[in-house]
Enzyme design. Structure first.
Site, mmCIF file in Angstrom:
data_model
loop_
_atom_site.group_PDB
_atom_site.id
_atom_site.type_symbol
_atom_site.label_atom_id
_atom_site.label_comp_id
_atom_site.label_asym_id
_atom_site.label_seq_id
_atom_site.Cartn_x
_atom_site.Cartn_y
_atom_site.Cartn_z
ATOM 1 N N GLU A 38 0.868 -1.166 0.000
ATOM 2 C CA GLU A 38 0.000 0.000 0.000
ATOM 3 C C GLU A 38 0.917 1.232 0.000
ATOM 4 O OE1 GLU A 38 -2.607 0.316 3.383
ATOM 5 O OE2 GLU A 38 -3.458 2.188 2.618
ATOM 6 N N ARG A 264 5.000 -13.262 9.682
ATOM 7 C CA ARG A 264 5.680 -12.016 9.344
ATOM 8 C C ARG A 264 7.034 -11.955 10.042
ATOM 9 N NH1 ARG A 264 2.114 -8.282 9.507
ATOM 10 N NH2 ARG A 264 3.436 -6.481 9.709
ATOM 11 N N LYS A 274 4.374 0.766 9.309
ATOM 12 C CA LYS A 274 4.554 2.044 8.614
ATOM 13 C C LYS A 274 3.955 3.184 9.428
ATOM 14 C CE LYS A 274 3.535 0.044 4.418
ATOM 15 N NZ LYS A 274 2.414 0.035 3.533
HETATM 16 P P1 ATP Z 1 2.680 -2.047 7.734
HETATM 17 O O1 ATP Z 1 1.848 -2.393 8.923
HETATM 18 O O2 ATP Z 1 4.104 -1.918 8.040
HETATM 19 O O3 ATP Z 1 2.130 -0.916 6.959
HETATM 20 P P2 ATP Z 1 1.420 -3.692 5.848
HETATM 21 O O4 ATP Z 1 1.280 -5.171 5.819
HETATM 22 O O5 ATP Z 1 0.221 -2.903 6.164
HETATM 23 O O6 ATP Z 1 2.600 -3.334 6.806
HETATM 24 P P3 ATP Z 1 1.592 -3.402 3.024
HETATM 25 O O7 ATP Z 1 2.112 -2.283 2.228
HETATM 26 O O8 ATP Z 1 0.139 -3.678 2.957
HETATM 27 O O9 ATP Z 1 2.028 -3.130 4.520
HETATM 28 O O10 ATP Z 1 2.426 -4.733 2.771
HETATM 29 C C1 ATP Z 1 2.839 -5.224 1.529
HETATM 30 C C2 ATP Z 1 3.197 -6.672 1.702
HETATM 31 O O11 ATP Z 1 4.280 -6.806 2.614
HETATM 32 C C3 ATP Z 1 2.039 -7.470 2.255
HETATM 33 O O12 ATP Z 1 1.917 -8.653 1.505
HETATM 34 C C4 ATP Z 1 2.458 -7.748 3.682
HETATM 35 O O13 ATP Z 1 1.934 -8.950 4.142
HETATM 36 C C5 ATP Z 1 3.971 -7.774 3.587
HETATM 37 N N1 ATP Z 1 4.573 -7.433 4.879
HETATM 38 C C6 ATP Z 1 4.411 -6.304 5.605
HETATM 39 N N2 ATP Z 1 5.079 -6.366 6.771
HETATM 40 C C7 ATP Z 1 5.699 -7.571 6.790
HETATM 41 C C8 ATP Z 1 6.543 -8.238 7.727
HETATM 42 N N3 ATP Z 1 6.890 -7.682 8.897
HETATM 43 N N4 ATP Z 1 6.998 -9.471 7.401
HETATM 44 C C9 ATP Z 1 6.673 -10.041 6.229
HETATM 45 N N5 ATP Z 1 5.874 -9.476 5.308
HETATM 46 C C10 ATP Z 1 5.388 -8.249 5.572
HETATM 47 MG MG MG Z 2 -1.284 -1.949 5.384
#
Ligand code: ATP
Ligand code: MG
Length: 563
Positions: A38, A264, A274
């Site tokens: 995102e 994760r 983020k």
């Molecule tokens: P954040 O909470 O940091 O914003 P998010 O999952 O909301 O993380 P996205 O931009 O939606 O962020 O994530 C893109 C991809 O990265 C998704 O498939 C997510 O599952 C993966 N991802 C995010 N954080 C991790 C992590 N700590 N370990 C492994 N994969 C991750």
């Molecule tokens: Mg997200």
């Protein structure tokens, strides 16, 4: 780049096993994965795990990995983040070729699917407000209650949904919901919202839309549009899988992707969402998203981490189904191991103390040959100018040293790296402060290259730079951003309370050898006996070098922890 070689000796993780089986059975000969960030912030080391997994599988199994921006929330997303994310993924060494997509590309299709659901009697426009919606939803132990709007006719729903799209209603007044099962034990199946009204300008579609699809609805249908075979996501989406499947089975989609969840990455001494990283940036706890203390990809890059070290780290931690914590040392070791092989060795003095070699001719300058990597002759040599006045590290001198101090002290002899033995004769002190400002030594001309013809031994070898030739520079000593293992552990205490006050120390009087003058921004060296350092890509100038400490030579936190 061939990522397939990097982890060749490891047994296949459970996801790669599934992909292998699907290839064998002929279910999918070409696996297609996607990385779906995102664009609401910069990528962090957790994302690197997902990137290496998705792009790694594509490379290893002759498949493909799409880059897809999941941009369904116009209030939080920006084009700036899209560009930064692309740069980071490419820098990590991955290439999506022509397969760059945006969920917003599918807004029209997603709208049509919603109309299809309404026509099938499987979606309705609901006018409960957020508070009522929560009450009707029920809990884990109580079933939900059906919305009074659930029985609207198809015609009425079509009309209302069109009116939502045409901007006839206020935000929050109407939503479109899937009609599934209000008594399902899985809360995600209790008539989830699939569209909401948001009167916001989108970074790509501008003001074309005032209704936006929800994540759960968008994600699976976007996967299906792109013929994704294996949709890999983190464990918190396990409970969403029935909904994922409901949408792609209920609607006439071009393909039926399979969602597979993995654990994760959790890393100690940091925060990883983020949203929290954004707070650190906005409240100026760090200099920006690419502050070298941030565990963002751009921060790690500026810190001196290489793409290979991050890929190695992701290979090392593996992919599993159980939540676990990875120690920060594992990440630090990955860059230490990489730079140990690749970084040229140089001499730099972080805290200079002047040494005058009183028996060395005043105007003489010698060119001394030094190895760029003692274990790797292929990396060649360079010359170090040597002269009467040099700088050594202040910690390498003690006026009255204890017996075990094998460096310089009055009457003691040490070896200058690549040069001569010197013996300290006297010191000069500042008259008012008493601080030692100069050390006077004599050298033994017979010891050039570091050995005495008479066979006498010295225990210590110290680094140095020629005073008149050295380049003054700034060196930033970075340390972990948080002082505790889990800054998020106590929900009563804000994670920022745990920021490490000593995470940055800037040294402004450092002196480094002149060969570093034309070092490219971003390149890494080892200052012998000190650690690995890289030229800061933002602030370093040819006549005013700035180095960032990437990592020390040894793990200093393990010791601290024992104490
Ligand atoms: P954040 O909470 O940091 O914003 P998010 O999952 O909301 O993380 P996205 O931009 O939606 O962020 O994530 C893109 C991809 O990265 C998704 O498939 C997510 O599952 C993966 N991802 C995010 N954080 C991790 C992590 N700590 N370990 C492994 N994969 C991750
Ligand atoms: Mg997200």
């Amino acid at each position: 780049m061939d990522t397939s070689k990097e982890n060749i000796d490891k047994p296949l993780d459970f996801i790669r096993q599934i992909v292998t089986e699907d290839q064998k059975s002929g279910k999918h000969t070409t696996p297609i994965t996607r990385f779906p960030p995102e664009p609401n912030g910069f990528l962090h080391i957790g994302h690197a795990k997902s990137i290496c997994l998705n792009f790694g599988i594509a490379a290893e199994f002759d498949g493909r990995c799409n880059m897809r921006f999941d941009d369904t929330n116009p209030t939080k997303e920006e084009a700036e983040y899209v560009e930064a994310i692309k740069e980071d993924v490419q820098w990590l060494g991955f290439d999506w070729g022509e397969h760059l997509y945006f969920s917003s590309d599918y807004f029209e299709t997603l709208y049509d699917y919603a109309v299809e659901l309404i026509n099938k009697g499987l979606a309705y426009v609901c006018c409960l407000n957020a508070e009522e919606m929560r009450k009707y939803r029920g809990t884990l132990t109580e079933p939900g209650k059906e919305s009074p709007y659930r029985s609207r006719s198809v015609e009425e729903n079509l009309e209302l949904f069109a009116a939502m799209k045409d901007g006839k209603f206020e935000e929050g007044s109407h939503v479109l919901r899937a009609k599934i099962d209000m008594s399902s034990p899985n809360l995600n199946m209790r008539d989830p919202i699939i569209y909401r009204i948001m009167k916001a300008t989108h970074h790509r579609t501008g003001d074309a839309w005032c209704i936006y699809p929800m994540y759960d609805y968008t994600h699976c249908l976007s996967d299906a549009q792109e013929d994704i075979t294996h949709s890999l996501c983190t464990l918190e989406f396990e409970d969403h899988r029935p909904l994922y499947e409901w949408f792609i089975q209920t609607l006439e989609t071009p393909s039926q992707p399979r969602q597979i969840e993995f654990a994760r990455l959790n890393l100690n001494y940091t925060v990883m969402s983020k949203r929290k990283l954004m707070q650190l940036v906005q409240e100026n706890h760090v200099e920006g998203w690419d502050d070298p203390r941030m565990l963002t990809i751009s921060g790690l890059r500026r810190r001196g981490y290489t793409p290979a070290s991050i890929r190695d780290f992701c290979g090392e931690i593996g992919v599993g189904k159980r939540e676990s914590w990875i120690d920060m040392t594992v990440l630090e070791n990955s860059i230490r191991n990489d730079l140990n092989v690749s970084a040229p060795r140089v001499l730099g003095v972080l805290d200079p103390l002047k040494v005058v070699i009183t028996n060395y001719p005043e105007d003489q300058v010698e060119d001394i040959e030094a190895k760029n990597h003692p274990q790797n002759p292929d990396m060649g040599t360079r010359t170090l100018p040597f002269s009467r006045e040099i700088y050594i590290e202040r910690f390498d001198f003690m006026e009255n040293p204890p017996k075990k101090f094998f460096r310089l002290g009055i009457g003691r002899e040490v070896r200058l790296r690549y040069a001569y033995f010197i013996t300290c004769q006297s010191v000069v002190k500042d008259e008012t402060t008493g601080e030692i400002i100069e050390v006077h030594c004599t050298y033994d001309p017979e010891t050039y290259g570091g050995n005495a013809p008479d066979g006498r031994k010295v225990k210590g070898t110290i680094h140095w730079v020629s005073a008149q030739h050295a380049l003054p520079c700034n060196i930033r000593l970075y340390d972990r951003l948080f002082a505790v293992e889990n800054p998020d552990a106590d929900k009563e205490v804000d994670f920022k309370e745990h920021l490490n006050p000593d995470s940055l120390t800037t040294l402004k009087t450092c002196m480094v050898e002149p060969s570093l003058k034309d070092l490219e921004p971003g390149s890494c060296v080892q200052f012998e006996r000190q650690g690995y350092f890289c030229v800061d890509s933002k602030d370093s100038k040819a006549d005013a070098l700035v180095f960032n400490r990437t990592v020390g030579l040894r793990d200093s936190w393990a010791k601290k922890k024992k104490k």
